[in-house]
Design a protein around this motif. Structure first.
Motif, PDB file in Angstrom:
ATOM      1  N   UNK A 216      -0.584 -16.469   9.321  1.00 54.91           N
ATOM      2  CA  UNK A 216       0.013 -15.040   8.724  1.00 54.91           C
ATOM      3  C   UNK A 216      -0.180 -14.684   7.395  1.00 54.91           C
ATOM      4  N   UNK A 217      -0.451 -13.378   7.165  1.00 55.58           N
ATOM      5  CA  UNK A 217      -0.766 -12.741   5.780  1.00 55.58           C
ATOM      6  C   UNK A 217       0.495 -11.740   5.453  1.00 55.58           C
ATOM      7  N   UNK A 218       1.041 -12.099   4.294  1.00 51.04           N
ATOM      8  CA  UNK A 218       2.231 -11.032   3.908  1.00 51.04           C
ATOM      9  C   UNK A 218       1.905 -10.688   2.531  1.00 51.04           C
ATOM     10  N   UNK A 219       1.970  -9.391   2.401  1.00 52.86           N
ATOM     11  CA  UNK A 219       1.792  -8.543   1.086  1.00 52.86           C
ATOM     12  C   UNK A 219       3.104  -8.495   0.119  1.00 52.86           C
ATOM     13  N   UNK A 220       2.717  -8.798  -0.719  1.00 50.39           N
ATOM     14  CA  UNK A 220       3.705  -8.535  -1.940  1.00 50.39           C
ATOM     15  C   UNK A 220       3.313  -7.627  -3.174  1.00 50.39           C
ATOM     16  N   UNK A 221       2.485  -8.074  -4.083  1.00 51.35           N
ATOM     17  CA  UNK A 221       1.941  -7.163  -4.632  1.00 51.35           C
ATOM     18  C   UNK A 221       0.861  -6.295  -4.500  1.00 51.35           C
ATOM     19  N   UNK A 222       0.376  -5.203  -4.991  1.00 50.62           N
ATOM     20  CA  UNK A 222      -0.702  -4.499  -4.776  1.00 50.62           C
ATOM     21  C   UNK A 222      -2.046  -5.004  -5.306  1.00 50.62           C
ATOM     22  N   UNK A 223      -3.109  -5.158  -4.271  1.00 51.90           N
ATOM     23  CA  UNK A 223      -4.346  -5.306  -4.724  1.00 51.90           C
ATOM     24  C   UNK A 223      -4.911  -4.678  -5.987  1.00 51.90           C
ATOM     25  N   UNK A 224      -5.447  -5.108  -7.107  1.00 54.60           N
ATOM     26  CA  UNK A 224      -6.077  -4.438  -7.998  1.00 54.60           C
ATOM     27  C   UNK A 224      -5.082  -4.279  -9.057  1.00 54.60           C
ATOM     28  N   UNK A 225      -3.868  -4.540  -9.162  1.00 60.04           N
ATOM     29  CA  UNK A 225      -2.880  -4.356 -10.007  1.00 60.04           C
ATOM     30  C   UNK A 225      -2.264  -5.827 -10.359  1.00 60.04           C
ATOM     31  N   UNK A 226      -2.065  -5.924 -11.682  1.00 56.08           N
ATOM     32  CA  UNK A 226      -1.564  -7.327 -11.962  1.00 56.08           C
ATOM     33  C   UNK A 226      -0.343  -7.878 -11.556  1.00 56.08           C
ATOM     34  N   UNK A 227      -0.513  -8.998 -10.956  1.00 54.45           N
ATOM     35  CA  UNK A 227       0.630  -9.821 -10.548  1.00 54.45           C
ATOM     36  C   UNK A 227       0.913 -11.141 -11.661  1.00 54.45           C
ATOM     37  N   UNK A 228       2.139 -11.601 -11.366  1.00 56.47           N
ATOM     38  CA  UNK A 228       2.498 -12.573 -12.407  1.00 56.47           C
ATOM     39  C   UNK A 228       2.563 -13.871 -12.067  1.00 56.47           C
ATOM     40  N   UNK A 229       1.403 -14.389 -11.863  1.00 60.51           N
ATOM     41  CA  UNK A 229       1.268 -15.884 -11.184  1.00 60.51           C
ATOM     42  C   UNK A 229       0.447 -17.105 -11.959  1.00 60.51           C
ATOM     43  N   UNK A 230      -0.175 -16.610 -12.975  1.00 61.36           N
ATOM     44  CA  UNK A 230      -1.222 -17.440 -13.665  1.00 61.36           C
ATOM     45  C   UNK A 230      -1.392 -17.264 -15.047  1.00 61.36           C
ATOM     46  N   UNK A 231      -0.395 -16.617 -15.873  1.00 60.11           N
ATOM     47  CA  UNK A 231      -0.427 -16.240 -17.308  1.00 60.11           C
ATOM     48  C   UNK A 231      -1.217 -15.117 -17.503  1.00 60.11           C
ATOM     49  N   UNK A 232      -1.152 -14.557 -18.736  1.00 58.49           N
ATOM     50  CA  UNK A 232      -1.523 -13.195 -18.929  1.00 58.49           C
ATOM     51  C   UNK A 232      -2.815 -12.877 -18.788  1.00 58.49           C
ATOM     52  N   UNK A 233      -3.664 -13.944 -19.186  1.00 61.33           N
ATOM     53  CA  UNK A 233      -5.342 -13.670 -19.005  1.00 61.33           C
ATOM     54  C   UNK A 233      -5.688 -13.573 -17.834  1.00 61.33           C
ATOM     55  N   UNK A 234      -5.280 -14.510 -17.189  1.00 65.00           N
ATOM     56  CA  UNK A 234      -5.626 -14.472 -15.548  1.00 65.00           C
ATOM     57  C   UNK A 234      -4.988 -13.553 -14.992  1.00 65.00           C
ATOM     58  N   UNK A 235      -3.693 -13.025 -15.022  1.00 67.00           N
ATOM     59  CA  UNK A 235      -3.185 -12.149 -14.483  1.00 67.00           C
ATOM     60  C   UNK A 235      -3.885 -10.677 -14.571  1.00 67.00           C
ATOM     61  N   UNK A 236      -4.294 -10.538 -15.899  1.00 64.75           N
ATOM     62  CA  UNK A 236      -4.918  -9.115 -16.241  1.00 64.75           C
ATOM     63  C   UNK A 236      -6.454  -9.163 -15.633  1.00 64.75           C
ATOM     64  N   UNK A 237      -7.038 -10.298 -15.108  1.00 60.61           N
ATOM     65  CA  UNK A 237      -8.265 -10.168 -14.568  1.00 60.61           C
ATOM     66  C   UNK A 237      -8.699 -10.663 -12.991  1.00 60.61           C
ATOM     67  N   UNK A 238      -7.324 -10.838 -12.429  1.00 57.90           N
ATOM     68  CA  UNK A 238      -7.439 -11.149 -11.096  1.00 57.90           C
ATOM     69  C   UNK A 238      -6.797 -10.049 -10.172  1.00 57.90           C
ATOM     70  N   UNK A 239      -7.797  -9.422  -9.304  1.00 58.85           N
ATOM     71  CA  UNK A 239      -7.142  -8.178  -8.630  1.00 58.85           C
ATOM     72  C   UNK A 239      -6.319  -8.847  -7.490  1.00 58.85           C
ATOM     73  N   UNK A 240      -6.523 -10.368  -7.145  1.00 61.82           N
ATOM     74  CA  UNK A 240      -5.764 -10.725  -6.049  1.00 61.82           C
ATOM     75  C   UNK A 240      -5.429 -12.218  -6.315  1.00 61.82           C
ATOM     76  N   UNK A 241      -4.262 -12.601  -6.399  1.00 58.77           N
ATOM     77  CA  UNK A 241      -3.802 -14.014  -6.428  1.00 58.77           C
ATOM     78  C   UNK A 241      -3.240 -14.243  -5.096  1.00 58.77           C
ATOM     79  N   UNK A 242      -3.464 -15.518  -4.504  1.00 57.08           N
ATOM     80  CA  UNK A 242      -3.012 -15.793  -3.130  1.00 57.08           C
ATOM     81  C   UNK A 242      -2.191 -17.407  -2.896  1.00 57.08           C
TER      82      UNK A 242
END
Length: 316
Positions: A63-89
């Motif tokens: 099953x797949x659950x959406x939390x954040x919006x694709x293409x917008x920053x999530x907060x899961x891997x530090x500022x640089x990775x967050x700013x350059x990752x449209x999707x974190x899983x």
């Protein structure tokens, strides 16, 4: 490839970050605990307090659950990775083999699909843009994480970094057979050595088996735990049950797994830290928890499902 995404726990218009990302990475995580739905709910309800969430949480049998919006920053891997990752899983853990097979295939194929959508190479942990483990982010940009391979996939299911890289490159057409599964400690229960000649056994309806008494101090393989007259009983033969109260587990449970499992609260939500496989817990009572079933109460608002106890017959 089409994916059904559950948006129940999606952040609202004024929740989370409104900053768009660059398209360098798809980041792979694992939650460290069991249950995708519970983790998605936790992110939804605690993102502001913890400053942590991702776009996608998956598990519970693919099953797949959406939390954040694709293409917008999530907060899961530090500022640089967050700013350059449209999707974190985030991949949720499980102790069930069939569930894991579905989870892993979805994890891989969904990551590949999102990489292709954003023009990101389906290359795992290469030197350039691509799909990245959180460990790669930690080793090359920022952080101290080892997920998802070293923390979960390899030690629990035998999925090496090389195997994950291969699957990311080529995809999974058929659900894979994991090389390793969690093992049960055993399902033996031992009758107390009380000052009695024999202990009575019972049927599922609570009546006594008049000709099937058992001797003190003997060990029995249990195929399951059933509630009879509000108390837990072990199934040791065809409609032959013994009360847990006459065994060495009369006031405790031993977690029947060699990997951590999770307890739940009275609402059936996953709570607390991982409970180590093989650890023993005192219990006060057995409670029927909504959406979970009967559980041992091992702490205030903390319940362990019966299936994780030695004697449950659970095989993962």
């Amino acid at each position: 490839m089409n994916f059904n995404i559950d948006n129940t726990y999606e952040l609202g218009a004024n929740e989370g970050s409104s900053q768009a990302t660059g398209n360098k990475y798809i980041v792979l995580h694992e939650t460290t605990n069991i249950g995708a739905k519970a983790n998605a709910s936790y992110f939804k309800n605690n993102w502001a307090k913890t400053q942590t969430y991702v776009q996608i949480v998956m598990g519970d049998g693919g099953k797949i659950y959406r939390v954040g919006a694709d293409g917008y920053q999530a907060w899961g891997a530090g500022s640089y990775a967050n700013a350059n990752s449209p999707v974190q899983i985030e991949l949720a853990r499980t102790t069930d083999k069939a569930t894991f097979k579905k989870d892993y295939a979805t994890f891989v194929n969904f990551a590949r699909a999102k990489a292709k959508q954003y023009g990101i190479p389906c290359v795992l942990d290469g030197s350039d843009n691509g799909i990245k483990t959180h460990k790669w982010i930690s080793e090359n940009i920022w952080g101290n994480h080892t997920d998802p391979v070293e923390s979960y996939l390899e030690p629990f299911w035998g999925i090496t970094h090389e195997q994950l890289a291969h699957d990311i490159a080529y995809g999974i057409k058929n659900v894979v057979e994991p090389k390793k599964v969690f093992t049960n400690i055993n399902n033996v229960v031992t009758v107390l050595k009380g000052n009695v000649k024999a202990y009575a056994t019972y049927k599922l309806d609570g009546s006594a088996n008049k000709t099937t008494d058992i001797a003190p101090g003997t060990g029995w393989i249990s195929a399951g735990i059933e509630m009879i007259n509000g108390k837990p009983y072990y199934l040791i033969g065809g409609n032959i049950y013994i009360p847990q109260s006459i065994t060495t587990f009369k006031d405790k449970v031993l977690i029947n797994s060699d990997i951590p499992v999770h307890a739940v609260n009275l609402k059936g939500e996953v709570v607390g830290a991982n409970l180590n496989g093989g650890s023993a817990w005192k219990y006060a009572s057995v409670v029927n928890v909504p959406k979970v079933g009967y559980c041992y109460k091992i702490a205030t608002d903390m319940y362990l499902p019966l299936k994780y106890a030695q004697g449950s017959g659970y095989k993962g």
